[in-house]
Design a protein around this motif. Structure first.
Motif, mmCIF file in Angstrom:
data_model
loop_
_atom_site.group_PDB
_atom_site.id
_atom_site.type_symbol
_atom_site.label_atom_id
_atom_site.label_comp_id
_atom_site.label_asym_id
_atom_site.label_seq_id
_atom_site.Cartn_x
_atom_site.Cartn_y
_atom_site.Cartn_z
ATOM 1 N N ARG A 1 19.383 32.475 71.344
ATOM 2 C CA ARG A 1 19.906 31.800 72.535
ATOM 3 C C ARG A 1 19.468 32.528 73.813
ATOM 4 O O ARG A 1 19.045 31.905 74.788
ATOM 5 C CB ARG A 1 21.439 31.753 72.467
ATOM 6 N N VAL A 2 19.561 33.855 73.793
ATOM 7 C CA VAL A 2 19.161 34.649 74.952
ATOM 8 C C VAL A 2 17.670 34.500 75.223
ATOM 9 O O VAL A 2 17.247 34.312 76.370
ATOM 10 C CB VAL A 2 19.515 36.142 74.724
ATOM 11 N N GLN A 3 16.862 34.559 74.162
ATOM 12 C CA GLN A 3 15.415 34.462 74.317
ATOM 13 C C GLN A 3 14.992 33.105 74.866
ATOM 14 O O GLN A 3 14.148 33.011 75.763
ATOM 15 C CB GLN A 3 14.734 34.717 72.963
ATOM 16 N N LYS A 4 15.574 32.027 74.344
ATOM 17 C CA LYS A 4 15.226 30.683 74.811
ATOM 18 C C LYS A 4 15.640 30.484 76.273
ATOM 19 O O LYS A 4 14.917 29.861 77.051
ATOM 20 C CB LYS A 4 15.903 29.634 73.925
ATOM 21 N N THR A 5 16.803 31.019 76.614
ATOM 22 C CA THR A 5 17.263 30.910 78.002
ATOM 23 C C THR A 5 16.318 31.647 78.938
ATOM 24 O O THR A 5 15.985 31.156 80.023
ATOM 25 C CB THR A 5 18.685 31.493 78.147
ATOM 26 N N LYS A 6 15.868 32.810 78.507
ATOM 27 C CA LYS A 6 14.938 33.595 79.327
ATOM 28 C C LYS A 6 13.602 32.884 79.495
ATOM 29 O O LYS A 6 13.003 32.905 80.575
ATOM 30 C CB LYS A 6 14.726 34.966 78.687
ATOM 31 N N GLU A 7 13.133 32.241 78.434
ATOM 32 C CA GLU A 7 11.862 31.511 78.503
ATOM 33 C C GLU A 7 11.960 30.304 79.428
ATOM 34 O O GLU A 7 11.008 29.970 80.141
ATOM 35 C CB GLU A 7 11.436 31.067 77.108
ATOM 36 N N LEU A 8 13.116 29.646 79.429
ATOM 37 C CA LEU A 8 13.300 28.451 80.251
ATOM 38 C C LEU A 8 13.533 28.785 81.724
ATOM 39 O O LEU A 8 12.987 28.131 82.613
ATOM 40 C CB LEU A 8 14.481 27.630 79.727
ATOM 41 N N LEU A 9 14.359 29.800 81.972
ATOM 42 C CA LEU A 9 14.771 30.104 83.346
ATOM 43 C C LEU A 9 14.084 31.321 83.947
ATOM 44 O O LEU A 9 14.151 31.538 85.165
ATOM 45 C CB LEU A 9 16.294 30.306 83.395
ATOM 46 N N GLY A 10 13.476 32.131 83.097
ATOM 47 C CA GLY A 10 12.862 33.355 83.603
ATOM 48 C C GLY A 10 13.830 34.513 83.686
ATOM 49 O O GLY A 10 13.447 35.657 83.924
ATOM 50 N N LEU A 11 15.095 34.227 83.473
ATOM 51 C CA LEU A 11 16.155 35.239 83.451
ATOM 52 C C LEU A 11 17.315 34.703 82.638
ATOM 53 O O LEU A 11 17.350 33.534 82.280
ATOM 54 C CB LEU A 11 16.600 35.610 84.866
ATOM 55 N N VAL A 12 18.267 35.589 82.333
ATOM 56 C CA VAL A 12 19.438 35.181 81.556
ATOM 57 C C VAL A 12 20.681 35.292 82.436
ATOM 58 O O VAL A 12 21.059 36.390 82.846
ATOM 59 C CB VAL A 12 19.609 36.066 80.302
ATOM 60 N N PRO A 13 21.317 34.162 82.778
ATOM 61 C CA PRO A 13 22.519 34.200 83.618
ATOM 62 C C PRO A 13 23.647 35.006 82.956
ATOM 63 O O PRO A 13 23.731 35.092 81.729
ATOM 64 C CB PRO A 13 22.913 32.723 83.744
ATOM 65 N N ASP A 14 24.503 35.582 83.762
ATOM 66 C CA ASP A 14 25.625 36.370 83.250
ATOM 67 C C ASP A 14 26.527 35.544 82.332
ATOM 68 O O ASP A 14 27.154 36.078 81.414
ATOM 69 C CB ASP A 14 26.456 36.927 84.413
ATOM 70 N N GLU A 15 26.598 34.240 82.587
ATOM 71 C CA GLU A 15 27.478 33.376 81.796
ATOM 72 C C GLU A 15 27.087 33.386 80.313
ATOM 73 O O GLU A 15 27.953 33.263 79.436
ATOM 74 C CB GLU A 15 27.431 31.940 82.321
#
Length: 212
Positions: free
Chosen positions: A124-138
């Motif tokens: 989940r963290v990796q996919k979020t990083k790939e999509l947004l370029g960063l991982v939100p605190d949420e």
């Protein structure tokens, strides 16, 4: 080819990150260990290893700093450090410490998530990083919320309710004996047991600052 100052800066500065000094970093930057709260002796001279040690800098107009050799107008001042007899909890980070104490095993220090849940969270963290370029605190907060367990999935140790009383008091509610306070030394030992991988899963950068 001649580049402008703006182009040079853009090519050299890739990113800026902030972290905390480790105890080792503090000692490297320090020019003297402060060992006494005293300032001046009976003759009015700065006491060695005191709060006005000459290696920290100088305030006198004609006096030269014992570290850099400059007078007061050019001496920037230098860091000293104090070796604490026992650990203390930094009041600025009590909420973070409280969250980590609740999210990790009191025995082995592992995050209170099973291996399959850990792998799903990493994905989940990796996919979020790939999509947004960063991982939100949420995202990390959601993972933290999943760690509420009464038994460690890694070592099977029982987990007890953790309480926090301002400014820096942590306690465990143990069924057999009631509330038992955690000393700062005990808290530090628990923080040391948390693995780098688990810290990253909770949104921390262990290279910049480990919790202990």
């Amino acid at each position: 080819m001649i580049m402008s100052a703006e182009e040079i800066v853009r090519k050299v500065v890739d990113k800026i990150s902030f972290g905390m000094f480790s105890p080792q970093d503090v000692r490297k930057l320090s020019v003297v260990e402060i060992q006494t709260p005293d300032t001046y002796d009976e003759d009015g001279a700065p006491i060695s290893a005191g709060l006005m040690d000459g290696r920290l800098g100088t305030l006198e107009p004609r006096q030269r700093c014992k570290t850099c050799g400059n007078t007061a107008i050019r001496c920037p001042g230098h860091f000293g450090h104090i070796e604490l007899a026992v650990p203390i909890v930094h009041i600025e980070f009590t909420k973070i410490i409280y969250d980590l104490l609740r999210a990790t095993c009191r025995n082995c220090g592992r995050i209170l998530l099973s291996d399959d849940v850990i792998e799903k969270a990493k994905t989940r963290v990796q996919k979020t990083k790939e999509l947004l370029g960063l991982v939100p605190d949420e995202v990390y907060k959601a993972i933290m919320q999943e760690t509420k367990r009464k038994q460690c999935p890694h070592c099977a140790a029982a987990q007890y309710k953790m309480t926090f009383e301002k400014p820096t008091k942590f306690s465990e509610q143990i069924p057999e004996s009631g509330s038992e306070p955690l000393t700062p030394s005990m808290v530090r030992e628990r923080m040391e047991r948390i693995t780098d991988d688990d810290l990253e899963l909770l949104g921390f950068n262990p290279k910049a600052a480990r919790p202990e």
